[in-house]
Write an enzyme that holds these catalytic residues in place. Structure first.
Site, PDB file in Angstrom:
ATOM      1  N   ASN A 134     -80.553  17.870  40.982  1.00 56.51           N
ATOM      2  CA  ASN A 134     -81.699  18.693  40.619  1.00 56.51           C
ATOM      3  C   ASN A 134     -81.641  18.966  39.101  1.00 56.51           C
ATOM      4  O   ASN A 134     -80.635  19.486  38.605  1.00 56.51           O
ATOM      5  CB  ASN A 134     -81.622  20.004  41.420  1.00 56.51           C
ATOM      6  N   ASP A 189     -83.787  20.863  37.292  1.00 59.61           N
ATOM      7  CA  ASP A 189     -84.518  22.067  36.853  1.00 59.61           C
ATOM      8  C   ASP A 189     -83.786  22.816  35.740  1.00 59.61           C
ATOM      9  O   ASP A 189     -84.408  23.347  34.820  1.00 59.61           O
ATOM     10  CB  ASP A 189     -84.672  23.072  38.009  1.00 59.61           C
ATOM     11  N   HIS A 190     -82.463  22.874  35.852  1.00 59.11           N
ATOM     12  CA  HIS A 190     -81.729  23.715  34.898  1.00 59.11           C
ATOM     13  C   HIS A 190     -81.652  23.098  33.509  1.00 59.11           C
ATOM     14  O   HIS A 190     -81.431  23.809  32.533  1.00 59.11           O
ATOM     15  CB  HIS A 190     -80.349  24.064  35.437  1.00 59.11           C
ATOM     16  N   HIS A 227     -88.286  21.016  40.910  1.00 62.81           N
ATOM     17  CA  HIS A 227     -89.137  22.004  41.577  1.00 62.81           C
ATOM     18  C   HIS A 227     -90.260  22.384  40.621  1.00 62.81           C
ATOM     19  O   HIS A 227     -90.005  23.028  39.600  1.00 62.81           O
ATOM     20  CB  HIS A 227     -88.269  23.228  41.926  1.00 62.81           C
ATOM     21  N   ARG A 252     -92.709  24.759  39.974  1.00 55.46           N
ATOM     22  CA  ARG A 252     -93.073  26.100  40.455  1.00 55.46           C
ATOM     23  C   ARG A 252     -94.480  26.451  39.993  1.00 55.46           C
ATOM     24  O   ARG A 252     -94.953  25.934  38.978  1.00 55.46           O
ATOM     25  CB  ARG A 252     -92.075  27.137  39.916  1.00 55.46           C
ATOM     26  N   ARG A 309     -92.074  27.726  35.237  1.00 51.47           N
ATOM     27  CA  ARG A 309     -91.058  28.374  34.397  1.00 51.47           C
ATOM     28  C   ARG A 309     -90.011  27.403  33.870  1.00 51.47           C
ATOM     29  O   ARG A 309     -89.344  27.684  32.894  1.00 51.47           O
ATOM     30  CB  ARG A 309     -90.379  29.520  35.138  1.00 51.47           C
ATOM     31  N   GLU A 361     -89.660  19.430  44.931  1.00 52.30           N
ATOM     32  CA  GLU A 361     -89.625  20.698  45.673  1.00 52.30           C
ATOM     33  C   GLU A 361     -90.895  21.443  45.359  1.00 52.30           C
ATOM     34  O   GLU A 361     -91.302  21.501  44.186  1.00 52.30           O
ATOM     35  CB  GLU A 361     -88.448  21.553  45.207  1.00 52.30           C
ATOM     36  N   THR A 397     -84.725  29.961  44.404  1.00 56.99           N
ATOM     37  CA  THR A 397     -85.162  30.057  45.794  1.00 56.99           C
ATOM     38  C   THR A 397     -84.152  30.902  46.569  1.00 56.99           C
ATOM     39  O   THR A 397     -82.973  30.590  46.581  1.00 56.99           O
ATOM     40  CB  THR A 397     -85.245  28.638  46.405  1.00 56.99           C
ATOM     41  N   GLU A 411     -83.408  20.306  55.128  1.00 59.16           N
ATOM     42  CA  GLU A 411     -82.359  20.622  54.161  1.00 59.16           C
ATOM     43  C   GLU A 411     -81.831  21.998  54.521  1.00 59.16           C
ATOM     44  O   GLU A 411     -82.559  22.985  54.489  1.00 59.16           O
ATOM     45  CB  GLU A 411     -82.893  20.624  52.720  1.00 59.16           C
ATOM     46  N   HIS A 415     -78.025  24.244  47.750  1.00 54.72           N
ATOM     47  CA  HIS A 415     -78.188  25.564  47.116  1.00 54.72           C
ATOM     48  C   HIS A 415     -76.823  26.220  46.939  1.00 54.72           C
ATOM     49  O   HIS A 415     -76.118  26.473  47.914  1.00 54.72           O
ATOM     50  CB  HIS A 415     -79.127  26.496  47.886  1.00 54.72           C
ATOM     51  N   GLY A 416     -76.493  26.433  45.696  1.00 53.00           N
ATOM     52  CA  GLY A 416     -75.259  27.150  45.365  1.00 53.00           C
ATOM     53  C   GLY A 416     -73.992  26.335  45.542  1.00 53.00           C
ATOM     54  O   GLY A 416     -72.888  26.879  45.440  1.00 53.00           O
ATOM     55  N   HIS A 444     -77.427  23.487  39.699  1.00 49.06           N
ATOM     56  CA  HIS A 444     -76.852  24.404  38.719  1.00 49.06           C
ATOM     57  C   HIS A 444     -75.413  24.084  38.346  1.00 49.06           C
ATOM     58  O   HIS A 444     -75.054  24.079  37.166  1.00 49.06           O
ATOM     59  CB  HIS A 444     -76.962  25.852  39.241  1.00 49.06           C
TER      60      HIS A 444
HETATM   61  N1  PXP Z   1     -82.197  22.866  47.292  1.00 51.38           N
HETATM   62  C1  PXP Z   1     -83.261  23.675  47.103  1.00 51.38           C
HETATM   63  C2  PXP Z   1     -84.331  23.694  48.142  1.00 51.38           C
HETATM   64  C3  PXP Z   1     -83.375  24.474  45.941  1.00 51.38           C
HETATM   65  O1  PXP Z   1     -84.446  25.264  45.779  1.00 51.38           O
HETATM   66  C4  PXP Z   1     -82.369  24.384  44.964  1.00 51.38           C
HETATM   67  C5  PXP Z   1     -82.488  25.177  43.696  1.00 51.38           C
HETATM   68  O2  PXP Z   1     -83.552  24.715  42.937  1.00 51.38           O
HETATM   69  C6  PXP Z   1     -81.285  23.511  45.201  1.00 51.38           C
HETATM   70  C7  PXP Z   1     -81.208  22.796  46.381  1.00 51.38           C
HETATM   71  C8  PXP Z   1     -80.183  23.353  44.217  1.00 51.38           C
HETATM   72  O3  PXP Z   1     -79.495  24.561  44.100  1.00 51.38           O
HETATM   73  P1  PXP Z   1     -78.425  24.754  42.960  1.00 51.38           P
HETATM   74  O4  PXP Z   1     -79.167  24.686  41.658  1.00 51.38           O
HETATM   75  O5  PXP Z   1     -77.852  26.100  43.236  1.00 51.38           O
HETATM   76  O6  PXP Z   1     -77.435  23.632  43.094  1.00 51.38           O
END
Ligand code: PXP
Length: 239
Positions: A7, A9-10, A43, A45, A49, A70, A101, A151, A191-192, A214
């Protein structure tokens, strides 16, 4: 052997801290693919952002593996998905005030709405993943709404404050994975997740793909994107 989808996004979040044009999430995605990632996720949004429409458009043109968009199940995003045709969309809940999220999608709350979203994007050949908490009832709802993949939300596990709590929360994930595979759904998780807490997933061979952002981008700031991605692949490829 599980796949890693990165991902980006960061990377865009760092760019937005200055409001300029770097670092570019599109370049980061290319490096992640060169390092062996088998998917790229972003993602879009509603408040834009981090990821912008331009990023998604360029990612659609450049990603060679699989592009996973996403998105919230809202008309604007459905139209963008139908136009740009990512390989996959992941439906997530979205609240403007949240930092990221926060929970899984409540598919049970409105199964008809989600079934219609699936139908509309499937017309364009796009597959659909539902981001859900590790709850069998939500997984069943995602399946009957026509989802291809679930997921499983691993955020609560990642936030556990003790080993006992982590073990309990991991147990819920393990049971959710079992019920999803019984329904003939593809299974991914995310996630996380980071380089340490992911190790427990070695026992869950049914998870086909991990969706991680992240922790990889955090490590990339210090050691570089290619190395950060490779180090995560080295972990998940043994699962
Ligand atoms: N899966 C989904 C559905 C998410 O919304 C996110 C965060 O954008 C992730 C996975 C990835 O999470 P992380 O950035 O904590 O690895």
């Amino acid at each position: 052997m599980a796949r890693l989808a990165v991902n980006v996004d960061h990377v865009a979040t760092i760019r937005e801290a200055r409001g300029i044009d770097q670092p570019d999430p599109v370049l980061a995605a290319g490096i992640a693919e060169l390092a062996g990632a088998e998917g790229i996720i972003c993602h879009l949004r509603e408040d834009r952002r981090h990821i912008h429409d331009r990023d998604l458009r360029l990612l659609r043109q450049t990603v060679k593996t699989r592009l996973n968009m996403e998105m919230a199940a809202v008309e604007e995003m459905i139209e963008i998905a139908r136009e740009l045709q990512p390989d996959l969309i992941t439906l997530v809940p979205e609240r403007r005030q949240e930092l990221t999220t926060e929970g899984g999608l409540d598919v049970l709350a409105d199964p008809d709405r989600y079934r219609k979203v699936v139908e509309r994007v499937r017309e364009k050949g796009i597959r659909v993943s539902f981001f859900v908490d590790p709850e069998p009832s939500q997984i069943e709802a995602a399946c009957s709404a026509g989802g291809d993949i679930v997921e499983i939300h691993t955020g609560h596990y990642a936030e556990a404050r003790s080993d006992k709590e982590a073990e309990e929360r991991f147990g819920r994930i393990a049971r959710a994975v079992e019920s999803a595979s019984g329904m003939d759904l593809g299974v991914s998780a995310g996630h996380g997740l980071d380089y340490i807490n992911i190790k427990r997933f070695r026992s869950l061979a049914r998870i086909e793909e991990y969706s991680i952002g992240h922790s990889i981008v955090s490590r990339a700031v210090l050691v570089g994107m290619e190395r950060a991605v490779r180090e995560m692949i080295d972990l998940v490829r043994d699962f």
